[in-house]
Design a protein around this motif. Structure first.
Motif, PDB file in Angstrom:
ATOM      1  N   ALA A 129     -18.884   5.408   0.091  1.00  0.00           N
ATOM      2  CA  ALA A 129     -19.503   6.606   0.907  1.00  0.00           C
ATOM      3  C   ALA A 129     -19.379   6.382   2.015  1.00  0.00           C
ATOM      4  O   ALA A 129     -18.952   7.914   3.157  1.00  0.00           O
ATOM      5  N   LEU A 130     -18.614   5.266   2.880  1.00  0.00           N
ATOM      6  CA  LEU A 130     -19.200   4.706   4.241  1.00  0.00           C
ATOM      7  C   LEU A 130     -17.344   5.316   5.091  1.00  0.00           C
ATOM      8  O   LEU A 130     -17.332   5.821   5.924  1.00  0.00           O
ATOM      9  N   ALA A 131     -16.924   5.169   3.930  1.00  0.00           N
ATOM     10  CA  ALA A 131     -15.556   5.113   4.631  1.00  0.00           C
ATOM     11  C   ALA A 131     -15.007   7.161   4.406  1.00  0.00           C
ATOM     12  O   ALA A 131     -14.307   7.227   5.292  1.00  0.00           O
ATOM     13  N   ASP A 132     -15.376   7.593   3.617  1.00  0.00           N
ATOM     14  CA  ASP A 132     -15.793   9.507   3.637  1.00  0.00           C
ATOM     15  C   ASP A 132     -16.446   9.951   4.733  1.00  0.00           C
ATOM     16  O   ASP A 132     -15.093  10.020   5.495  1.00  0.00           O
ATOM     17  N   ALA A 133     -17.581   9.006   5.581  1.00  0.00           N
ATOM     18  CA  ALA A 133     -18.236  10.123   6.031  1.00  0.00           C
ATOM     19  C   ALA A 133     -17.314   9.071   7.696  1.00  0.00           C
ATOM     20  O   ALA A 133     -17.714  10.013   8.691  1.00  0.00           O
ATOM     21  N   PHE A 134     -16.248   8.206   7.907  1.00  0.00           N
ATOM     22  CA  PHE A 134     -16.407   7.574   8.760  1.00  0.00           C
ATOM     23  C   PHE A 134     -14.718   8.591   8.475  1.00  0.00           C
ATOM     24  O   PHE A 134     -13.767   8.389   9.972  1.00  0.00           O
ATOM     25  N   ASP A 135     -14.057   9.453   7.587  1.00  0.00           N
ATOM     26  CA  ASP A 135     -12.469   9.771   7.696  1.00  0.00           C
ATOM     27  C   ASP A 135     -12.049   8.324   7.661  1.00  0.00           C
ATOM     28  O   ASP A 135     -11.234   8.311   8.316  1.00  0.00           O
ATOM     29  N   ALA A 136     -11.655   7.215   7.106  1.00  0.00           N
ATOM     30  CA  ALA A 136     -11.289   6.562   7.590  1.00  0.00           C
ATOM     31  C   ALA A 136     -10.993   5.671   5.680  1.00  0.00           C
ATOM     32  O   ALA A 136     -10.604   6.451   5.183  1.00  0.00           O
ATOM     33  N   ASN A 137      -9.133   5.809   6.399  1.00  0.00           N
ATOM     34  CA  ASN A 137      -8.437   5.842   5.680  1.00  0.00           C
ATOM     35  C   ASN A 137      -7.277   4.441   5.495  1.00  0.00           C
ATOM     36  O   ASN A 137      -6.463   3.877   4.502  1.00  0.00           O
ATOM     37  N   HIS A 138      -7.516   3.540   6.377  1.00  0.00           N
ATOM     38  CA  HIS A 138      -6.717   2.137   6.425  1.00  0.00           C
ATOM     39  C   HIS A 138      -7.317   0.794   6.530  1.00  0.00           C
ATOM     40  O   HIS A 138      -8.682   0.738   7.151  1.00  0.00           O
ATOM     41  N   THR A 139      -6.334   0.076   6.479  1.00  0.00           N
ATOM     42  CA  THR A 139      -7.383  -1.099   6.355  1.00  0.00           C
ATOM     43  C   THR A 139      -6.105  -2.366   7.434  1.00  0.00           C
ATOM     44  O   THR A 139      -5.102  -2.038   6.449  1.00  0.00           O
ATOM     45  N   PRO A 140      -6.269  -2.691   8.923  1.00  0.00           N
ATOM     46  CA  PRO A 140      -8.110  -2.935   9.363  1.00  0.00           C
ATOM     47  C   PRO A 140      -7.689  -1.313   9.646  1.00  0.00           C
ATOM     48  O   PRO A 140      -7.002  -0.734  10.741  1.00  0.00           O
ATOM     49  N   GLU A 141      -9.152  -0.573  10.103  1.00  0.00           N
ATOM     50  CA  GLU A 141      -9.250   0.574  10.776  1.00  0.00           C
ATOM     51  C   GLU A 141     -10.429   0.455  11.634  1.00  0.00           C
ATOM     52  O   GLU A 141     -12.153  -0.071  10.873  1.00  0.00           O
ATOM     53  N   CYS A 142     -10.609   0.800  13.232  1.00  0.00           N
ATOM     54  CA  CYS A 142     -12.004   0.645  13.763  1.00  0.00           C
ATOM     55  C   CYS A 142     -12.427   1.371  14.509  1.00  0.00           C
ATOM     56  O   CYS A 142     -12.069   2.615  14.638  1.00  0.00           O
ATOM     57  N   PHE A 143     -13.426   1.398  14.435  1.00  0.00           N
ATOM     58  CA  PHE A 143     -14.694   2.716  15.547  1.00  0.00           C
ATOM     59  C   PHE A 143     -15.611   1.475  16.100  1.00  0.00           C
ATOM     60  O   PHE A 143     -16.145   1.188  16.160  1.00  0.00           O
ATOM     61  N   LEU A 144     -15.228   2.344  17.539  1.00  0.00           N
ATOM     62  CA  LEU A 144     -16.425   1.104  18.175  1.00  0.00           C
ATOM     63  C   LEU A 144     -17.362   2.181  18.788  1.00  0.00           C
ATOM     64  O   LEU A 144     -17.087   3.300  19.447  1.00  0.00           O
ATOM     65  N   PHE A 145     -18.961   2.015  18.994  1.00  0.00           N
ATOM     66  CA  PHE A 145     -19.741   2.608  19.260  1.00  0.00           C
ATOM     67  C   PHE A 145     -19.961   2.193  20.420  1.00  0.00           C
ATOM     68  O   PHE A 145     -20.953   0.490  20.521  1.00  0.00           O
ATOM     69  N   ASP A 146     -20.951   2.801  21.543  1.00  0.00           N
ATOM     70  CA  ASP A 146     -21.694   2.420  22.539  1.00  0.00           C
ATOM     71  C   ASP A 146     -22.720   2.600  22.161  1.00  0.00           C
ATOM     72  O   ASP A 146     -23.058   2.057  21.746  1.00  0.00           O
ATOM     73  N   LYS A 147     -23.975   1.517  24.316  1.00  0.00           N
ATOM     74  CA  LYS A 147     -25.336   1.699  23.197  1.00  0.00           C
ATOM     75  C   LYS A 147     -25.826   2.673  22.556  1.00  0.00           C
ATOM     76  O   LYS A 147     -27.150   2.296  22.292  1.00  0.00           O
ATOM     77  N   ASN A 148     -25.632   4.142  22.889  1.00  0.00           N
ATOM     78  CA  ASN A 148     -26.550   4.612  22.719  1.00  0.00           C
ATOM     79  C   ASN A 148     -26.223   4.943  20.625  1.00  0.00           C
ATOM     80  O   ASN A 148     -26.356   6.825  20.037  1.00  0.00           O
ATOM     81  N   GLY A 149     -24.930   4.640  20.312  1.00  0.00           N
ATOM     82  CA  GLY A 149     -24.301   4.866  19.470  1.00  0.00           C
ATOM     83  C   GLY A 149     -23.309   6.399  19.283  1.00  0.00           C
ATOM     84  O   GLY A 149     -23.066   6.765  18.295  1.00  0.00           O
ATOM     85  N   LYS A 150     -22.820   5.818  20.393  1.00  0.00           N
ATOM     86  CA  LYS A 150     -21.506   7.330  20.773  1.00  0.00           C
ATOM     87  C   LYS A 150     -20.210   6.587  20.084  1.00  0.00           C
ATOM     88  O   LYS A 150     -20.071   5.333  21.115  1.00  0.00           O
ATOM     89  N   LEU A 151     -20.018   7.254  19.640  1.00  0.00           N
ATOM     90  CA  LEU A 151     -17.516   6.377  19.137  1.00  0.00           C
ATOM     91  C   LEU A 151     -17.601   6.904  20.678  1.00  0.00           C
ATOM     92  O   LEU A 151     -16.904   7.861  21.375  1.00  0.00           O
TER      93      LEU A 151
END
Length: 201
Positions: A129-151
């Protein structure tokens, strides 16, 4: 008439099963499914919001068996330590639903985390469910969010996922440094080379 009906049905079927080009998580997007909870290897249920630190959140889609993950284990370990020191929460997510009985089980996740001494959450993503929500398809694949929760960054750890000795650009670390300094991230996205996430078909 019958032929036209058949072609219409085929078109509908194919369009329904093609990836949605609008599904990609764009820079500036908020953390997806931030309030939902997922089981960590500790047995606790955590949300991405609760894991977020004062200065942001790093999400890494990973796994136990992928050769690229094995080659990146030390780099991930160092990133976890660096992020934690800078009040950035870290969550590694295992979305390999199709191989839960082949080395991607919760006991296997616990064993890997203990072996590598990962200082981060490691959660099981049921039904990807999280992979689908992020549209993540590989390992490793990284997503960095700031203090306001923005990518602020998405993609690979660096420019040489297959060989740590030939790294020239530390993409994720650079993004973390710029984000912490309050600067725009120079390279906000990159290709993530690795193993395909094994979703259950």
């Amino acid at each position: 008439m019958i032929k036209a009906f058949y072609l219409s049905c085929c078109t509908l079927f194919l369009s329904a099963n093609l990836p949605n080009p609008d599904a990609a998580l764009e820079i500036g997007a908020q953390i997806p499914k931030a309030e939902l909870t997922w089981q960590d290897i500790s047995g606790k249920e955590i949300s991405l919001n609760s894991a977020k630190g004062k200065n942001g959140l790093l999400v890494i889609f990973g796994g136990n068996q992928c050769p690229y993950m094995i080659r990146n284990q030390e780099r991930i370990k160092q990133l976890c330590v660096s992020a934690s020191k800078n009040n950035i929460g870290v969550v590694m997510i295992n979305s390999n639903e199709a191989t839960r009985g082949e080395g991607e089980s919760m006991p296997a996740m616990k064993e890997l985390a203990a072996k590598m001494q990962f200082s981060c959450y490691y959660v099981m993503d049921k039904n990807a469910a999280l992979a689908d929500a992020f549209d993540a398809n590989h390992t490793p694949e990284c997503f960095l969010f700031d203090k306001n929760g923005k990518l602020t960054y998405k993609g690979g750890i660096d420019d040489s996922p297959g060989n740590a000795e030939t790294v020239k650009v530390r993409l994720l670390q650079n993004a973390i440094n710029e984000m912490l300094a309050g600067k725009p991230v120079t390279v906000s996205s990159s290709n993530s080379l690795g193993c395909n996430i094994r979703r259950r078909l």
